[in-house]
Design a protein around this motif. Structure first.
Motif, short mmCIF file in Angstrom:
data_model
loop_
_atom_site.label_atom_id
_atom_site.label_comp_id
_atom_site.label_asym_id
_atom_site.label_seq_id
_atom_site.Cartn_x
_atom_site.Cartn_y
_atom_site.Cartn_z
N VAL A 188 47.80 44.91 44.85
CA VAL A 188 47.18 43.83 45.62
C VAL A 188 45.68 44.02 45.68
CG1 VAL A 188 47.01 42.75 47.89
CG2 VAL A 188 49.24 43.45 47.02
N GLU A 189 45.25 45.23 45.98
CA GLU A 189 43.82 45.50 46.12
C GLU A 189 43.08 45.21 44.81
OE1 GLU A 189 40.67 49.12 46.67
OE2 GLU A 189 42.80 49.53 46.87
N GLN A 190 43.62 45.71 43.71
CA GLN A 190 42.99 45.48 42.42
C GLN A 190 42.95 43.99 42.09
OE1 GLN A 190 45.71 47.99 40.25
NE2 GLN A 190 44.15 49.55 39.88
N LEU A 191 44.04 43.30 42.39
CA LEU A 191 44.15 41.89 42.08
C LEU A 191 43.10 41.07 42.84
CD1 LEU A 191 45.73 39.80 40.48
CD2 LEU A 191 47.42 39.74 42.33
N VAL A 192 42.93 41.34 44.12
CA VAL A 192 41.96 40.60 44.92
C VAL A 192 40.54 40.90 44.46
CG1 VAL A 192 41.02 40.28 47.24
CG2 VAL A 192 43.48 40.48 46.93
N LYS A 193 40.25 42.16 44.20
CA LYS A 193 38.91 42.53 43.74
C LYS A 193 38.57 41.84 42.42
CE LYS A 193 37.58 46.86 43.89
NZ LYS A 193 36.35 46.83 44.72
N LEU A 194 39.50 41.87 41.47
CA LEU A 194 39.25 41.23 40.17
C LEU A 194 39.14 39.72 40.30
CD1 LEU A 194 41.62 43.30 37.83
CD2 LEU A 194 39.12 43.28 37.81
N ALA A 195 39.95 39.13 41.17
CA ALA A 195 39.90 37.68 41.36
C ALA A 195 38.55 37.25 41.92
CB ALA A 195 41.03 37.24 42.29
N ILE A 196 38.01 38.02 42.85
CA ILE A 196 36.70 37.71 43.41
C ILE A 196 35.65 37.66 42.30
CG2 ILE A 196 34.83 38.60 44.86
CD1 ILE A 196 36.96 39.65 46.77
N LYS A 197 35.73 38.63 41.40
CA LYS A 197 34.75 38.70 40.31
C LYS A 197 35.01 37.60 39.27
CE LYS A 197 34.31 43.61 41.13
NZ LYS A 197 34.59 44.98 40.65
N GLU A 198 36.28 37.27 39.02
CA GLU A 198 36.62 36.21 38.06
C GLU A 198 36.09 34.88 38.55
OE1 GLU A 198 38.36 35.93 35.13
OE2 GLU A 198 38.47 38.09 34.88
N PHE A 199 36.27 34.59 39.83
CA PHE A 199 35.78 33.34 40.39
C PHE A 199 34.26 33.26 40.28
CE2 PHE A 199 39.87 32.68 42.44
CZ PHE A 199 39.96 31.31 42.47
N SER A 200 33.60 34.37 40.53
CA SER A 200 32.14 34.39 40.47
C SER A 200 31.65 34.11 39.06
CB SER A 200 31.63 35.76 40.95
OG SER A 200 32.06 36.02 42.27
N ALA A 201 32.36 34.65 38.08
CA ALA A 201 31.96 34.45 36.68
C ALA A 201 32.15 33.00 36.26
CB ALA A 201 32.79 35.37 35.79
N MET A 202 33.09 32.29 36.93
CA MET A 202 33.39 30.91 36.57
C MET A 202 32.47 29.90 37.24
SD MET A 202 37.53 31.21 36.83
CE MET A 202 37.79 29.43 36.77
N ARG A 203 31.60 30.36 38.14
CA ARG A 203 30.74 29.44 38.88
C ARG A 203 29.79 28.71 37.96
NH1 ARG A 203 28.91 33.15 43.53
NH2 ARG A 203 27.23 33.46 42.10
#
Length: 203
Positions: A188-203
């Protein structure tokens, strides 16, 4: 004014923890950094920040005084509210945030959801000297992860955490599914951390 809460850890999720102290349950908003340190614990002590507004009273809990101090520095910056500061502390370890501020790493800071180039610059300019005074050695090791029991609970918990952090459900679901497909054993922790960064890259 509350300094810390010490008691039985009755619930811990990526975004909040409930600590029972002599029969009173304290609901504490937390970061992923603190969440990682709570794994496997039945008792804990979390340092408190009280956020008081006209229409709300919220408590934020931190595993160390250093993380709490960094949080308090971040919310001093115009445009950085308590939830945004929590997202920042969930995207990276506190010591990494401190280092980014001190080395003026704008790219790392603006790569976090909700942080644009101007806000990233303000964080660096306003906090560089103050951040240098923080001792982050006691901030904990984010490498200590818990083993998720199965895929479905991991997905559900990560999605709930991202929604609390301000992500839109549909977009979060797509990102989570993509990440889990490439790494079925993700926590869960890894998933949330990576998702935060994935969303930022898609901005």
């Amino acid at each position: 004014m509350l300094e810390y809460v010490h008691g039985h850890l009755t619930e811990a999720t990526p975004t909040y923890a409930v600590v029972d102290c002599h029969g009173v349950g304290y609901y504490l908003n937390i970061s992923l950094s603190t969440f990682a340190q709570l794994q496997g614990k039945t008792e804990c002590q979390l340092y408190i920040h009280e956020a008081i507004k006209e229409d709300a009273f919220s408590l934020y809990g931190f595993n160390t005084k250093e993380e709490r101090e960094l949080f308090r520095l971040l919310i001093l910056v115009s445009g950085v509210g308590a939830n945004t500061a929590r997202v920042i502390l969930s995207a990276y370890q506190p010591i990494e945030i401190q280092r980014a501020i001190m080395t003026e790493d704008v790219n790392l800071i603006k790569g976090i959801k909700g942080i644009g180039p101007k806000t990233a610059q303000k964080i660096i300019i306003e906090l560089k000297d103050k951040a240098a005074k923080l001792d982050m050695q006691g901030s904990g090791d984010m490498g200590t992860l818990f083993a998720a029991p199965s895929v479905s609970p991991v997905r559900a918990e990560a999605l709930a955490a991202l929604e609390v952090l301000g992500f839109k459900k549909e977009a979060a679901q797509k990102d989570i599914d993509k990440l889990m497909k490439s790494n079925p054993e993700i926590t869960v922790e890894q998933l949330v951390k990576l998702a935060i960064k994935e969303f930022s890259a898609m901005r």
